[in-house]
Every structure is written in structure tokens, then in C-alpha cells.
Design a protein around this motif. Structure first.
Motif, short mmCIF file in Angstrom:
data_model
loop_
_atom_site.label_atom_id
_atom_site.label_comp_id
_atom_site.label_asym_id
_atom_site.label_seq_id
_atom_site.Cartn_x
_atom_site.Cartn_y
_atom_site.Cartn_z
N ILE A 92 8.38 12.91 -10.86
CA ILE A 92 7.79 11.62 -11.22
C ILE A 92 6.34 11.81 -11.64
O ILE A 92 5.57 12.47 -10.93
N ARG A 93 5.98 11.24 -12.81
CA ARG A 93 4.57 11.13 -13.20
C ARG A 93 4.11 9.81 -12.58
O ARG A 93 4.59 8.74 -12.97
N SER A 132 0.82 -1.21 0.00
CA SER A 132 0.00 0.00 0.00
C SER A 132 0.85 1.26 0.00
O SER A 132 0.38 2.33 -0.37
N ASN A 133 2.11 1.18 0.40
CA ASN A 133 3.00 2.34 0.39
C ASN A 133 3.76 2.47 -0.92
O ASN A 133 4.32 3.52 -1.20
N THR A 134 3.81 1.41 -1.71
CA THR A 134 4.57 1.42 -2.95
C THR A 134 3.71 1.93 -4.10
O THR A 134 2.57 1.52 -4.26
N SER A 135 4.28 2.85 -4.87
CA SER A 135 3.59 3.41 -6.03
C SER A 135 4.45 3.18 -7.26
O SER A 135 5.62 2.82 -7.15
N GLU A 136 3.86 3.41 -8.43
CA GLU A 136 4.60 3.27 -9.68
C GLU A 136 4.53 4.57 -10.44
O GLU A 136 3.57 5.34 -10.31
N GLY A 137 5.57 4.82 -11.23
CA GLY A 137 5.58 6.04 -12.00
C GLY A 137 6.71 6.04 -13.02
O GLY A 137 7.43 5.06 -13.18
N MET A 184 -3.31 10.75 -2.44
CA MET A 184 -3.13 11.66 -3.58
C MET A 184 -3.50 10.96 -4.87
O MET A 184 -3.17 9.79 -5.06
N PRO A 185 -4.17 11.68 -5.78
CA PRO A 185 -4.51 11.10 -7.08
C PRO A 185 -3.29 11.07 -7.99
O PRO A 185 -2.26 11.68 -7.69
N PRO A 186 -3.39 10.40 -9.13
CA PRO A 186 -2.29 10.40 -10.10
C PRO A 186 -1.98 11.82 -10.57
O PRO A 186 -2.89 12.63 -10.76
N MET A 187 -0.70 12.13 -10.73
CA MET A 187 -0.26 13.44 -11.21
C MET A 187 1.23 13.40 -11.44
O MET A 187 1.87 12.37 -11.24
N THR A 188 1.79 14.51 -11.85
CA THR A 188 3.24 14.67 -11.98
C THR A 188 3.68 15.65 -10.92
O THR A 188 3.09 16.73 -10.79
N MET A 189 4.68 15.28 -10.12
CA MET A 189 5.14 16.19 -9.08
C MET A 189 6.62 16.00 -8.78
O MET A 189 7.21 14.99 -9.14
N VAL A 190 7.18 16.99 -8.12
CA VAL A 190 8.59 17.00 -7.75
C VAL A 190 8.70 16.48 -6.32
O VAL A 190 7.94 16.88 -5.44
#
Length: 88
Positions: A34-35, A15-20, A44-50
Motif C-alpha cells: 500500500i502507498r 486516528s487509527n484509520t489511514s488512506e492509501g 510513520m510518515p507517508p510511504m509505500t510498504m508491504v
């Protein structure tokens, strides 16, 4: 594949691991853009952020275009990557 001392321990649950996908690597400021898909642990929803990086080796381990699995956390009020590895 980058693994930091405490960063590797942070990958305790899926649950802590995301992909991008890495969009930018800022070695000078120790940040990566990372997108990403949903960050469930940060609601947080999908997005691109620093993101800041917890381990400076992370900016050396990834390149623009790399698909990654990562863990992001809010540390000291800033979104920080605590673990990152290239997807196989």
C-alpha cells in the motif's frame, strides 16, 4: 469491502484509520503493498510498504489501483492490516 471478525472492531477511532492506494496484491503470501499517507497510530510518515493481512479475505477483496481506508497495527512484530475497505 473486507471486514474481518476482530478487524472491524479495530476501527474504533479515526486516528487509527489511514488512506492509501493498493500497489500490489500477493495472494500466495497473504500480503498487500500500500502507498499510504501518514500512519498516526504507528508514528510513520507517508510511504509505500508491504503489510501482512490479518484476514486472508483481505487479499481477495482488493485489487491493484484500489483506493482504500485501512487500519495497520504492529502484531507479533510485523506490520499487519487489521481492517481494509474500498473508498467510495
Amino acid at each position: 469491502m473486507a471486514r474481518g471478525g476482530s478487524g472491524a472492531a479495530s476501527v474504533s477511532t479515526d486516528s487509527n484509520t489511514s488512506e492509501g492506494t493498493i500497489r500490489k496484491v500477493d495472494k500466495e503470501n497473504q500480503k498487500i503493498t500500500i502507498r499510504h499517507g501518514e500512519l498516526k497510530n504507528l508514528d510513520m510518515p507517508p510511504m509505500t510498504m508491504v503489510f501482512r493481512v490479518q484476514d486472508p479475505a483481505f487479499v481477495e477483496a482488493v485489487n491493484v489501483g484500489d483506493e482504500v481506508k485501512f487500519v495497520a497495527e504492529k502484531l507479533e512484530g510485523k506490520f499487519t492490516v487489521t481492517h481494509v475497505e474500498k473508498k467510495n
